[in-house]
Design a protein around this motif. Structure first.
Motif, PDB file in Angstrom:
ATOM      1  N   UNK A 148       0.831  -1.207   0.000  1.00 61.30           N
ATOM      2  CA  UNK A 148       0.000   0.000   0.000  1.00 61.30           C
ATOM      3  C   UNK A 148       0.863   1.254   0.000  1.00 61.30           C
ATOM      4  N   UNK A 149       2.026   1.197   0.661  1.00 61.66           N
ATOM      5  CA  UNK A 149       2.945   2.335   0.640  1.00 61.66           C
ATOM      6  C   UNK A 149       3.415   2.618  -0.784  1.00 61.66           C
ATOM      7  N   UNK A 150       3.693   1.562  -1.538  1.00 59.97           N
ATOM      8  CA  UNK A 150       4.113   1.729  -2.928  1.00 59.97           C
ATOM      9  C   UNK A 150       3.004   2.365  -3.761  1.00 59.97           C
ATOM     10  N   UNK A 151       1.773   1.976  -3.510  1.00 53.12           N
ATOM     11  CA  UNK A 151       0.658   2.569  -4.252  1.00 53.12           C
ATOM     12  C   UNK A 151       0.493   4.048  -3.907  1.00 53.12           C
ATOM     13  N   UNK A 152       0.665   4.395  -2.642  1.00 53.88           N
ATOM     14  CA  UNK A 152       0.600   5.800  -2.246  1.00 53.88           C
ATOM     15  C   UNK A 152       1.749   6.586  -2.883  1.00 53.88           C
ATOM     16  N   UNK A 153       2.916   5.949  -3.027  1.00 53.31           N
ATOM     17  CA  UNK A 153       4.049   6.613  -3.676  1.00 53.31           C
ATOM     18  C   UNK A 153       3.725   6.965  -5.124  1.00 53.31           C
ATOM     19  N   UNK A 154       3.032   6.060  -5.824  1.00 50.80           N
ATOM     20  CA  UNK A 154       2.626   6.359  -7.200  1.00 50.80           C
ATOM     21  C   UNK A 154       1.670   7.549  -7.224  1.00 50.80           C
ATOM     22  N   UNK A 155       0.714   7.568  -6.305  1.00 51.03           N
ATOM     23  CA  UNK A 155      -0.231   8.686  -6.241  1.00 51.03           C
ATOM     24  C   UNK A 155       0.491   9.993  -5.934  1.00 51.03           C
ATOM     25  N   UNK A 156       1.505   9.945  -5.065  1.00 51.48           N
ATOM     26  CA  UNK A 156       2.294  11.139  -4.783  1.00 51.48           C
ATOM     27  C   UNK A 156       3.006  11.613  -6.048  1.00 51.48           C
ATOM     28  N   UNK A 157       3.459  10.662  -6.858  1.00 51.04           N
ATOM     29  CA  UNK A 157       4.091  11.020  -8.122  1.00 51.04           C
ATOM     30  C   UNK A 157       3.128  11.716  -9.074  1.00 51.04           C
TER      31      UNK A 157
END
Length: 298
Positions: free
Chosen positions: A156-165
């Motif tokens: 889920x952290x990786x998915x949030x990182x994509x959204x931050x991008x």
């Protein structure tokens, strides 16, 4: 508000080509990450793409800006549009599927509308836009899963990182409109990628050490694709399609990219996505279609 442009067969063909190029970029980046660390992967992308675009600028005899504030704007644009989103998404791709990364990347249009509404007086959050944005965020919540967000594990952290991008892309769009809109697009892209490279080079050396060049042929092929084709070439194609189709129609490319990335991820890396991911993409796609729907003059 203006009437939306109709797409010619040539515009449709180039829009589809752009979607195919960007869709395949997710797989090429993931292949490079098997042998390269994150920042070095991104540095290859910005450096080689910048070289190509400066060649285009020089060949076209495009005048170079002399004002220091323009070059400073290039650096900030490079950070917002390249360094942060490229690094966040590359890191995320080590922990989630390429197809899922491409789906979440489609929220760029959603965040772009929200940020533009907050910054520009001529951008309004109409009923249509509000509905499209709401559907988009519902799609994101469905894709990630509220249960996974509560656990906040590595996935889920990786998915949030994509959204931050994607939020960084939205901020970059605003910055480009404020500071770089008067420049030829080829020059703006070359300057932006140069600014990104100047930031990435010392950062990558400090964090990851000198870059390796004894890479496998498959890795070099992936680097060549995502830097020369999916970055330098895609930027040039992007501006062509923008001129032919307009910004509203260009949003359709976000619907082409995920199926390409999902298919290539399944074919090459045997990735599989769950039902929630496909349901979330369907809602996100519906939101984008609503945002891109026919418009009438006010």
């Amino acid at each position: 508000m203006t009437v939306q442009k109709s797409l010619s067969p040539r515009a449709w063909a180039e829009l589809l080509l752009l979607g195919l190029i960007w869709g395949a970029s997710f797989l090429s980046i993931r292949i490079a990450l098997d042998e390269l660390p994150v920042l070095t992967t991104v540095l290859h992308r910005t450096f080689w793409a910048a070289v190509v675009l400066w060649a285009v600028v020089l060949a076209g005899r495009i005048p170079l800006p002399r004002e220091p504030r323009v070059w400073a704007a290039f650096v900030l644009m490079g950070v917002l549009n390249n360094v942060l989103p490229f690094a966040l998404m590359a890191w995320a791709q080590q922990h989630i599927e390429t197809g899922l990364t491409s789906i979440l990347n489609a929220t760029t249009a959603i965040f772009g509308i929200l940020v533009a509404t907050l910054v520009f007086a001529d951008e309004r959050l109409t009923k249509r836009r509000s509905l499209g944005v709401s559907l988009g965020f519902l799609g994101v919540a469905t894709t990630i899963g509220l249960g996974h967000l509560a656990q906040f594990d590595l996935r889920s952290t990786a998915q949030v990182a994509v959204l931050a991008g994607t939020l960084c892309y939205a901020l970059a769009g605003v910055w480009a409109r404020l500071r770089l809109g008067h420049l030829p697009p080829q020059l703006a892209a070359a300057g932006m990628l140069t600014g990104a490279t100047l930031v990435l080079l010392p950062l990558a050396l400090l964090v990851e050490g000198p870059p390796r060049f004894d890479l496998r042929l498959g890795t070099w092929t992936a680097v060549a694709y995502y830097s020369l084709v999916a970055t330098a070439g895609a930027y040039l194609l992007y501006y062509r399609v923008l001129a032919m189709a307009g910004s509203a129609n260009l949003m359709l490319v976000t619907l082409i990219i995920p199926p390409v990335a999902i298919g290539l991820g399944a074919l090459v890396r045997h990735e599989a996505l769950d039902a929630n991911t496909y349901a979330g993409f369907a809602l996100l796609a519906l939101g984008l279609i609503v945002l891109n729907g026919p418009r009438r003059r006010d």
